[in-house]
Design an enzyme around this catalytic site. Structure first.
Site, PDB file in Angstrom:
ATOM      1  N   TYR A 187       4.254  17.863  11.529  1.00 50.99           N
ATOM      2  CA  TYR A 187       5.671  16.885  12.032  1.00 50.99           C
ATOM      3  C   TYR A 187       6.258  17.333  11.941  1.00 50.99           C
ATOM      4  O   TYR A 187       7.429  16.610  11.823  1.00 50.99           O
ATOM      5  CB  TYR A 187       5.039  15.812  10.831  1.00 50.99           C
ATOM      6  CG  TYR A 187       3.984  15.240  10.154  1.00 50.99           C
ATOM      7  CD1 TYR A 187       3.380  14.466  11.516  1.00 50.99           C
ATOM      8  CD2 TYR A 187       3.584  15.030   9.374  1.00 50.99           C
ATOM      9  CE1 TYR A 187       1.865  14.028  10.264  1.00 50.99           C
ATOM     10  CE2 TYR A 187       2.321  14.120   7.988  1.00 50.99           C
ATOM     11  CZ  TYR A 187       1.623  13.970   9.148  1.00 50.99           C
ATOM     12  OH  TYR A 187       0.115  13.145   8.613  1.00 50.99           O
TER      13      TYR A 187
ATOM     14  N   CYS B 165      -2.110  33.246   9.674  1.00 46.50           N
ATOM     15  CA  CYS B 165      -1.760  34.353  11.932  1.00 46.50           C
ATOM     16  C   CYS B 165      -1.729  33.055  12.310  1.00 46.50           C
ATOM     17  O   CYS B 165      -2.822  33.174  13.367  1.00 46.50           O
ATOM     18  CB  CYS B 165      -3.050  35.519  11.351  1.00 46.50           C
ATOM     19  SG  CYS B 165      -3.267  36.406  10.440  1.00 46.50           S
TER      20      CYS B 165
ATOM     21  N   GLU C 131       0.170  -1.439  -0.225  1.00 49.54           N
ATOM     22  CA  GLU C 131      -0.321   0.050  -0.152  1.00 49.54           C
ATOM     23  C   GLU C 131       0.873   1.175  -0.413  1.00 49.54           C
ATOM     24  O   GLU C 131       0.602   2.164   1.142  1.00 49.54           O
ATOM     25  CB  GLU C 131      -0.768   0.246   1.672  1.00 49.54           C
ATOM     26  CG  GLU C 131      -1.736  -1.264   1.774  1.00 49.54           C
ATOM     27  CD  GLU C 131      -2.799  -1.332   3.132  1.00 49.54           C
ATOM     28  OE1 GLU C 131      -2.444  -0.580   3.469  1.00 49.54           O
ATOM     29  OE2 GLU C 131      -3.148  -2.018   3.145  1.00 49.54           O
ATOM     30  N   PRO C 132       1.623   1.111  -1.253  1.00 50.86           N
ATOM     31  CA  PRO C 132       2.673   1.936  -1.117  1.00 50.86           C
ATOM     32  C   PRO C 132       1.975   3.659  -1.122  1.00 50.86           C
ATOM     33  O   PRO C 132       0.987   4.010  -1.741  1.00 50.86           O
ATOM     34  CB  PRO C 132       3.477   2.115  -2.355  1.00 50.86           C
ATOM     35  CG  PRO C 132       3.105   0.890  -3.079  1.00 50.86           C
ATOM     36  CD  PRO C 132       2.237   0.591  -1.956  1.00 50.86           C
ATOM     37  N   GLY C 133       2.241   5.195  -0.613  1.00 47.00           N
ATOM     38  CA  GLY C 133       1.995   6.225  -1.323  1.00 47.00           C
ATOM     39  C   GLY C 133       2.838   7.253  -1.268  1.00 47.00           C
ATOM     40  O   GLY C 133       2.783   7.289  -2.473  1.00 47.00           O
ATOM     41  N   ARG C 134       3.585   7.452   0.278  1.00 49.78           N
ATOM     42  CA  ARG C 134       4.296   8.343  -0.265  1.00 49.78           C
ATOM     43  C   ARG C 134       5.346   8.269  -1.110  1.00 49.78           C
ATOM     44  O   ARG C 134       6.047   8.724  -2.342  1.00 49.78           O
ATOM     45  CB  ARG C 134       5.621   8.413   1.164  1.00 49.78           C
ATOM     46  CG  ARG C 134       6.334   9.398   1.494  1.00 49.78           C
ATOM     47  CD  ARG C 134       6.696   9.720   2.301  1.00 49.78           C
ATOM     48  NE  ARG C 134       5.801   9.366   4.055  1.00 49.78           N
ATOM     49  CZ  ARG C 134       5.236   9.919   4.508  1.00 49.78           C
ATOM     50  NH1 ARG C 134       5.841  11.899   3.781  1.00 49.78           N
ATOM     51  NH2 ARG C 134       4.682  10.220   5.450  1.00 49.78           N
TER      52      ARG C 134
HETATM   53  C1  LIG Z   1      -1.483   5.921   4.968  1.00 48.16           C
HETATM   54  C2  LIG Z   1      -0.939   4.522   5.067  1.00 48.16           C
HETATM   55  C3  LIG Z   1      -0.644   3.508   4.171  1.00 48.16           C
HETATM   56  C4  LIG Z   1       0.071   4.670   3.006  1.00 48.16           C
HETATM   57  O1  LIG Z   1       1.435   5.710   4.217  1.00 48.16           O
HETATM   58  P1  LIG Z   1       3.059   5.827   2.920  1.00 48.16           P
HETATM   59  O2  LIG Z   1       3.646   5.773   4.711  1.00 48.16           O
HETATM   60  O3  LIG Z   1       2.438   7.307   2.504  1.00 48.16           O
HETATM   61  O4  LIG Z   1       3.480   5.169   1.875  1.00 48.16           O
HETATM   62  C5  LIG Z   1      -0.408   2.826   3.495  1.00 48.16           C
HETATM   63  N1  LIG Z   1      -1.939   2.130   4.494  1.00 48.16           N
HETATM   64  C6  LIG Z   1      -2.505   2.053   5.662  1.00 48.16           C
HETATM   65  C7  LIG Z   1      -3.205   1.648   5.597  1.00 48.16           C
HETATM   66  C8  LIG Z   1      -2.215   3.778   5.949  1.00 48.16           C
HETATM   67  O5  LIG Z   1      -3.325   4.378   6.397  1.00 48.16           O
END
Ligand SMILES: *Cc1c(COP(=O)(O)O)cnc(C)c1O
Length: 417
Positions: free
Chosen positions: A318, A345, A275-278
């Site tokens: 963060y 502000c 589940e990659p996002g970043r």
């Molecule tokens: C946020 C999240 C991700 C993605 O995380 P990254 O650090 O962006 O890869 C994957 N799975 C779940 C369940 C998340 O909450």
């Protein structure tokens, strides 16, 4: 390899100069590179070789439907955390059969929408949620395909706000509770036990937290199989880090291979979802902003820019570091150390502390690594409209979200009669 480089004295996104983007669309604005998103996705995909896998892009990192559509065209799956995100995936042409649904507080309405759309897996985060999924699935006369998101209690060694897999986190089910919950799930009429999931945190820069979590998950898979419960998919979450400030996270190849060798060592040959996002979005975008004023007091120099914490929250939320680069490679201005601050502000409205820059009013700056958790966290604090998003594809710039107007911003509000 970056898709944001200097050429002819100016920072470009692919082949388009950022000054031309600022001229055409105004600032602040988010600028993304199509090639960057695609390369990051493909690097992970290629690393799996012929091992069965699904890359479930974490929609929350950057959820613009144009981005989701690009990834859907590559064959991506999606990790969602709300009904709204599932609606985006469907609108972008994504396949719900490749969607995993995470989140600690899925409502009955959200679960019903996901079950009706036949998502691959509802990743259940508590024992109470299992009962809710059963109830909703029964009311629809349907079967819900599920996994438990387990909490392996490993330290991802990242910022506490993005650490999700320790016992003190609200996320996931403890290993012992999961063992019992799988047996309960197996007895429920409208539940199909599909997989096991974990996600231990974000911006992880070593393989060991991932492989430690994997060991714990694999032990559970074995214990369950002794009970006759056979897991069909390992969902190993997201979390692979990126280079914001000289970090050296593992390559896609090293990360994926560490997981494949981990499962082979146990003689377990299951399909893997991640589940990659970043990793996919982070370095695929910048926030483009213009210097409004320079201001100097006894102890500080400020570069006051037109983007604020409402546009990019990560530094305030963060203490995140984002590299800030001038769009013009050369400048006549004297080099000084600046705090780069926004118009909001709040004293926390700082995009970067103590940056050595040669800038003057009117100059453009690119706040780098803003493709993930950037626009998606933008808000209207101080009644500031949200910025537009522009996707660069080679020589072309495509507006993929308009700048919000004041009419849109105020549209839902009403006076008393
Ligand atoms: C946020 C999240 C991700 C993605 O995380 P990254 O650090 O962006 O890869 C994957 N799975 C779940 C369940 C998340 O909450």
């Amino acid at each position: 390899m970056s898709f944001f480089n200097y050429s002819d004295g100016e920072l470009h996104a692919e082949n388009v100069s950022l000054s031309s983007v600022a001229r055409d669309y105004g600032t602040p604005c988010y600028v993304y590179s199509r090639a960057a998103f695609e390369k990051q996705w493909r690097d992970l995909d290629t690393a799996f070789g012929d091992h069965p896998h699904t890359i479930c892009y974490a929609v929350k990192a950057n959820s613009n439907i144009a981005i989701l559509n690009l990834l859907a065209r590559l064959g991506s799956g999606f990790d969602i955390v709300s009904e709204g995100e599932l609606r985006r995936v469907l609108k972008a042409g994504g396949d719900p059969g490749k969607v995993v649904f995470s989140g600690v507080a899925k409502s009955e309405k959200e679960l019903a929408f996901a079950i009706q759309n036949k998502v691959r897996s509802i990743n259940i985060e508590s024992v109470a949620e299992l009962e809710r999924v059963q109830k909703v699935a029964a009311s629809l006369n349907a079967t819900a395909s599920i996994a438990f998101r387990v909490n392996p209690n490993v330290d991802p060694e990242t910022h506490p706000y993005i650490s999700t897999g320790m016992d003190k986190a609200k996320f996931g089910v403890t290993m012992e509770a999961a063992y019992d919950a799988y047996q309960r799930a197996n007895d429920l009429a409208n539940i199909d036990v599909h997989g096991i999931a974990c996600h231990i945190g974000s911006q992880i820069t070593k393989t060991s937290p991932f492989t430690d979590a994997l060991e714990i998950v694999l032990n559970m898979v074995k214990r369950l199989s002794e009970k006759g419960i056979h897991i069909k998919q390992l969902d190993l979450g997201g979390g692979l880090g990126i280079d914001y400030q000289g970090e050296t996270p593992p390559s896609a190849e090293a990360y994926v291979q560490s997981m494949i060798s981990g499962i082979k060592a146990h003689g377990i040959d299951l399909p893997i979802a991640i589940e990659p996002g970043r990793y996919i979005a982070g370095n695929s975008g910048v926030l483009l902003t213009q210097v409004e004023f320079l201001k100097h007091n006894a102890s500080k120099n400020f570069a006051i820019v037109d983007a604020g914490m409402n546009d990019l929250l990560r530094p305030s939320l963060y203490q995140a570091f984002h590299t800030i680069k001038p769009v013009a490679e050369e400048s006549q201005a004297a080099t000084q150390v600046f705090d780069v601050v926004g118009p909001v502000c709040e004293s926390a409205d700082v995009l970067g502390y103590d940056r050595e820059l040669s800038v003057q009013a009117g100059d453009l700056l690119a706040v780098c690594s803003a493709g993930a958790y950037g626009f998606v966290m933008a808000n209207n604090y101080n009644t500031r409209p949200k910025p537009p998003e522009i996707l660069i594809d080679g020589e072309q710039a495509h507006l993929i979200r308009d700048r919000e107007t004041y009419d849109q911003l105020l549209a839902g509000e009403r006076l008393l009669p």
